[in-house]
Each structure stands twice: as C-alpha cells, then as structure tokens.
Scaffold this motif. Structure first.
Motif, short mmCIF file in Angstrom:
data_model
loop_
_atom_site.label_atom_id
_atom_site.label_comp_id
_atom_site.label_asym_id
_atom_site.label_seq_id
_atom_site.Cartn_x
_atom_site.Cartn_y
_atom_site.Cartn_z
N VAL A 1 -15.61 -42.06 73.81
CA VAL A 1 -14.22 -42.48 73.67
C VAL A 1 -13.48 -42.53 75.00
CG1 VAL A 1 -14.01 -41.69 71.29
CG2 VAL A 1 -13.49 -40.09 73.16
N ARG A 2 -14.05 -41.91 76.04
CA ARG A 2 -13.40 -41.89 77.35
C ARG A 2 -13.78 -43.09 78.22
NH1 ARG A 2 -14.57 -38.79 80.87
NH2 ARG A 2 -16.66 -38.14 80.25
N LYS A 3 -14.69 -43.92 77.74
CA LYS A 3 -15.21 -45.04 78.54
C LYS A 3 -15.67 -44.55 79.91
CE LYS A 3 -12.31 -48.44 76.17
NZ LYS A 3 -11.27 -49.49 76.30
N PRO A 4 -16.65 -43.63 79.93
CA PRO A 4 -17.06 -43.02 81.19
C PRO A 4 -17.96 -43.93 82.01
CG PRO A 4 -18.46 -42.23 79.43
CD PRO A 4 -17.43 -43.13 78.79
N VAL A 5 -18.26 -43.49 83.23
CA VAL A 5 -19.15 -44.28 84.09
C VAL A 5 -20.60 -44.12 83.68
CG1 VAL A 5 -17.59 -44.21 86.05
CG2 VAL A 5 -19.28 -42.38 85.78
N TYR A 6 -20.91 -43.08 82.91
CA TYR A 6 -22.29 -42.92 82.44
C TYR A 6 -22.48 -43.61 81.10
CZ TYR A 6 -19.71 -38.65 81.18
OH TYR A 6 -18.75 -37.76 80.80
N ASP A 7 -23.74 -43.87 80.78
CA ASP A 7 -24.07 -44.74 79.65
C ASP A 7 -24.88 -44.05 78.57
OD1 ASP A 7 -24.55 -47.70 78.65
OD2 ASP A 7 -26.53 -46.78 78.73
N ARG A 8 -25.66 -43.02 78.94
CA ARG A 8 -26.54 -42.32 78.01
C ARG A 8 -26.98 -41.01 78.64
NH1 ARG A 8 -30.74 -47.07 77.89
NH2 ARG A 8 -28.77 -48.12 78.21
N TYR A 9 -27.72 -40.21 77.86
CA TYR A 9 -28.22 -38.93 78.36
C TYR A 9 -29.75 -38.94 78.40
CZ TYR A 9 -23.68 -37.60 76.23
OH TYR A 9 -22.37 -37.55 75.82
N LEU A 10 -30.29 -38.23 79.38
CA LEU A 10 -31.71 -37.89 79.40
C LEU A 10 -31.76 -36.37 79.26
CD1 LEU A 10 -34.64 -38.85 79.76
CD2 LEU A 10 -34.35 -38.51 82.23
N SER A 11 -32.42 -35.88 78.21
CA SER A 11 -32.20 -34.50 77.79
C SER A 11 -33.46 -33.74 77.44
CB SER A 11 -31.28 -34.48 76.56
OG SER A 11 -30.11 -35.23 76.77
N ILE A 12 -33.35 -32.42 77.56
CA ILE A 12 -34.30 -31.48 76.96
C ILE A 12 -33.53 -30.65 75.95
CG2 ILE A 12 -35.60 -29.36 77.38
CD1 ILE A 12 -36.81 -30.55 79.78
N ASN A 13 -34.13 -30.41 74.82
CA ASN A 13 -33.49 -29.79 73.68
C ASN A 13 -34.23 -28.51 73.33
OD1 ASN A 13 -31.66 -29.87 71.52
ND2 ASN A 13 -33.11 -30.89 70.18
N ARG A 14 -33.51 -27.40 73.13
CA ARG A 14 -34.15 -26.12 72.79
C ARG A 14 -33.46 -25.49 71.59
NH1 ARG A 14 -33.68 -26.50 78.33
NH2 ARG A 14 -35.57 -26.19 79.57
N HIS A 15 -34.25 -24.89 70.71
CA HIS A 15 -33.73 -24.11 69.58
C HIS A 15 -34.34 -22.72 69.65
CE1 HIS A 15 -31.71 -27.25 67.06
NE2 HIS A 15 -32.39 -28.02 67.90
N GLN A 16 -33.49 -21.71 69.58
CA GLN A 16 -33.94 -20.33 69.68
C GLN A 16 -33.21 -19.47 68.64
OE1 GLN A 16 -33.76 -20.95 74.50
NE2 GLN A 16 -33.57 -18.85 73.76
N ASN A 17 -33.95 -18.72 67.85
CA ASN A 17 -33.35 -17.78 66.91
C ASN A 17 -32.89 -16.54 67.65
OD1 ASN A 17 -33.83 -19.49 64.78
ND2 ASN A 17 -35.72 -18.50 64.15
N SER A 18 -31.84 -15.90 67.13
CA SER A 18 -31.31 -14.67 67.71
C SER A 18 -31.06 -13.66 66.60
CB SER A 18 -30.00 -14.96 68.46
OG SER A 18 -28.95 -15.23 67.54
N PRO A 19 -30.78 -12.41 66.92
CA PRO A 19 -30.50 -11.42 65.86
C PRO A 19 -29.28 -11.80 65.02
CG PRO A 19 -30.97 -10.32 67.94
CD PRO A 19 -30.86 -11.78 68.26
N ASP A 20 -28.36 -12.61 65.58
CA ASP A 20 -27.13 -12.96 64.87
C ASP A 20 -27.15 -14.35 64.27
OD1 ASP A 20 -25.94 -10.49 65.74
OD2 ASP A 20 -25.63 -11.41 67.70
N GLY A 21 -28.20 -15.12 64.54
CA GLY A 21 -28.25 -16.50 64.05
C GLY A 21 -29.21 -17.31 64.90
N TRP A 22 -28.69 -18.31 65.61
CA TRP A 22 -29.53 -19.11 66.49
C TRP A 22 -28.67 -19.89 67.47
CZ3 TRP A 22 -29.43 -24.65 65.75
CH2 TRP A 22 -28.80 -25.08 64.56
N ILE A 23 -29.34 -20.41 68.51
CA ILE A 23 -28.64 -21.22 69.49
C ILE A 23 -29.35 -22.56 69.65
CG2 ILE A 23 -27.71 -19.25 70.76
CD1 ILE A 23 -29.84 -19.76 72.92
#
Length: 324
Positions: A188-210
């Motif tokens: 919505v900000r019409k930024p200078v960037y166009d897309r993301y190149l990403s690494i994605n991680r899921h980790q459980n924790s004692p209280d839930g997950w991140i």
C-alpha cells in the motif's frame, strides 16, 4: 522472466545456490526420516490452539545506499489456529483473527498453512500475479516437508520446502529460499522494492511457537532485481484463552463447507491451468478477495445459502484466473 537469473547473473547465482538449504543440507537417510516423522508431525500439530500474537517487523540493513529503512513496527492481536485436515502426510492449519470493532467481536479469516510430507512439487511465487509449480529435487524429498501459505481468500502467497533440525538444543523447521509477493503493509506504500526473497522458520516454545522470517526486499534497477533492504519479522504466538475464542469457532462452523469448496477450486485451477495466475492489488491481495470473503459473511448472516455462494465463487474464480 526468471527472477533468480535476473537478480544474480551467472556468477552470483552460483554463489546463491551454494548457500541454499538444498545444497547446504545433505539428503536425509530413509531410516532417519522414519525415526523423526512422528516428531515432525507433533511439532506441526502443536501450532494449533488459541493465542495472543505479536508481530514484530524491522527493516535493519540497507543494501541500497539511497534507501532509508522504515522505523520498527509492532502490532498484535488474538488468533485461533485450528487443524482442518490431517491425513498423516498432509496437515492443514487455518488461522482466524478475533478483533474488537465498535464494541463487538469480529472474526477475520486469516492465513492458512498446508504442510505436506515428501512432496514432489510445490506451488511457488514466480513473478507478479503468478504462482507456478516447482519440482522438489528428488534426492531432497526424503524426510522433508513443504509449507504452502495461502492468503485470506485461500489464494496462494508463497511455498517452500525444508527440514526439521535441532541446533543448539532448539528444534525448528527451516525453508529453502522462497520468493514472496509484497505483504499489504508494504504494497500500500508503493515502495521501491517489488518482492521478497526469504527464509522461513517455525519453532515451538514452552509458551507456544514463533514464526521467524528473514526477508531481503528486492527492487528493479536497470532491468534487474537488486537488494534494497533487509527485514526481520518475528511473529510470536503465546497460548492465551482470554478472549472470545467461541466467535472464531462459530464462524468456522458456519463457513467451513464454503471454504472447503474454495480450497478445492483453487487446487483445480492450479492443476488445470499450470499454476495460478490472478491479478493482485495492494489493498486486498487478489482482485477477488473481497468478493470471496463477503460471500462467506453472507452465508453466516443468512443472506445466501452455502450452495449458491459456492456457485458464485467458482464463477468469479474462473473468470479471474488465467492459463499459464
């Protein structure tokens, strides 16, 4: 256009691929895969529950000297996560936001994550308005899971594959490098960037997950994609029942048959049209998102029947998707 080739060129592409999980991690032995399968499943299923969620987003390192990173942004809310499919080798988790609006609790169907064991291919973001099938290298399938993330209208957002691993006593799932379209907060900000190149991680924790995302925001320069700024996103899901969880479950009970048909229709489109091609807009995601969401609300309010809503949704989806 192949965005990876446009970005790196021949020499930098070789460096990037050498650093990717596909080559950094060796193939998993069948015995090791079998031994960890149930633990993997338990980690995925453990993400279901009732949560207080915090969203912590920060642009950190600028790669373009002319760019000024945004200030850190934090937000939060209440989110219900439910297992809506579990066949053993496939697990589907649906997220539902519960928000207060004008003194009333409202439910917003949020994102969905599909986990598939040892997939042959994954639907990935390929370019603007385009998601295509990408094969998982055969030798890298054993013991690994794909995660495909879908938007509020069950259209695709991004997909990737990776493995569960334990490092420093912490067990996590980590994806390969994945391309992603801009999130609404950026689009919505019409930024200078166009897309993301990403690494994605899921980790459980004692209280839930991140859910931890490492995003390189990419923009076009002289006809090629180039890095603009690095962003770190940490979404923290803390188990919490102190809100109107019943509102989310009631919404899902009323609309689940409709959304099951929508998921099946997107699958049909992807299979028959070689992927999914659909126009997106900054405010809503796909151009049909608001209409598909409204049909679900009309079912819940009694303005239409589930069967009529499904028929209308199928028509809308067919008219607005293209063959790739």
């Amino acid at each position: 256009m192949n965005p990876i080739k446009s970005l790196f060129g021949a020499s930098l592409l070789a460096v990037a691929l050498a650093a990717s999980p596909a080559l950094a991690h060796p193939p998993i032995a069948a015995e090791q895969a079998a031994a960890s399968f149930e633990t993997d499943r338990a980690d995925i299923l453990a993400m279901a529950g009732n949560y207080r969620v915090s969203f912590d987003m920060q642009e950190s390192t600028r790669w373009d000297p002319a760019y000024t990173p945004l200030e850190k942004k934090t937000s939060g809310g209440h989110e219900v996560v439910r297992v809506i499919e579990d066949t053993g080798r496939k697990i589907v988790l649906q997220h539902l936001l519960v928000v207060e609006h004008e003194g009333k609790d409202m439910v917003i169907k949020h994102w969905r994550q599909d986990w598939e064991y040892e997939p042959a291919r994954v639907l990935v973001y390929a370019d603007r308005n385009t998601w295509k099938w990408e094969e998982v290298p055969e030798k890298m399938r054993t013991g690994r899971w794909s995660q495909t993330v879908w938007q509020v209208d069950d259209s695709p957002r991004y997909g990737g594959w990776g493995q569960f691993e334990t490092q420093g006593g912490v067990r996590r799932w980590r994806s390969n490098w994945t391309w992603r379209p801009l999130a609404r907060r950026d689009a919505v900000r019409k930024p200078v960037y166009d897309r993301y190149l990403s690494i994605n991680r899921h980790q459980n924790s004692p209280d839930g997950w991140i859910h931890w995302q490492d995003n390189t925001k990419m923009g076009w320069k002289q006809g090629k994609l180039a890095p603009i700024v690095q962003e770190y996103v940490l979404n923290t899901y803390t188990r919490f029942d102190g809100y109107n969880v019943k509102a989310a479950d009631d919404y899902w009970a009323a609309t689940k048959d409709y959304w099951a048909a929508i998921r099946a229709e997107w699958d049909k489109v992807a299979a028959q049209k070689g992927g999914i091609g659909i126009q997106e807009e900054a405010e809503t995601g796909t151009v049909i998102s608001a209409r598909l969401m409204q049909l679900a609300d009309d079912i819940r309010s009694g303005k239409t029947s589930t069967s009529k809503a499904i028929a209308e949704a199928r028509r809308i989806m067919d008219e607005n998707t293209r063959t790739l």
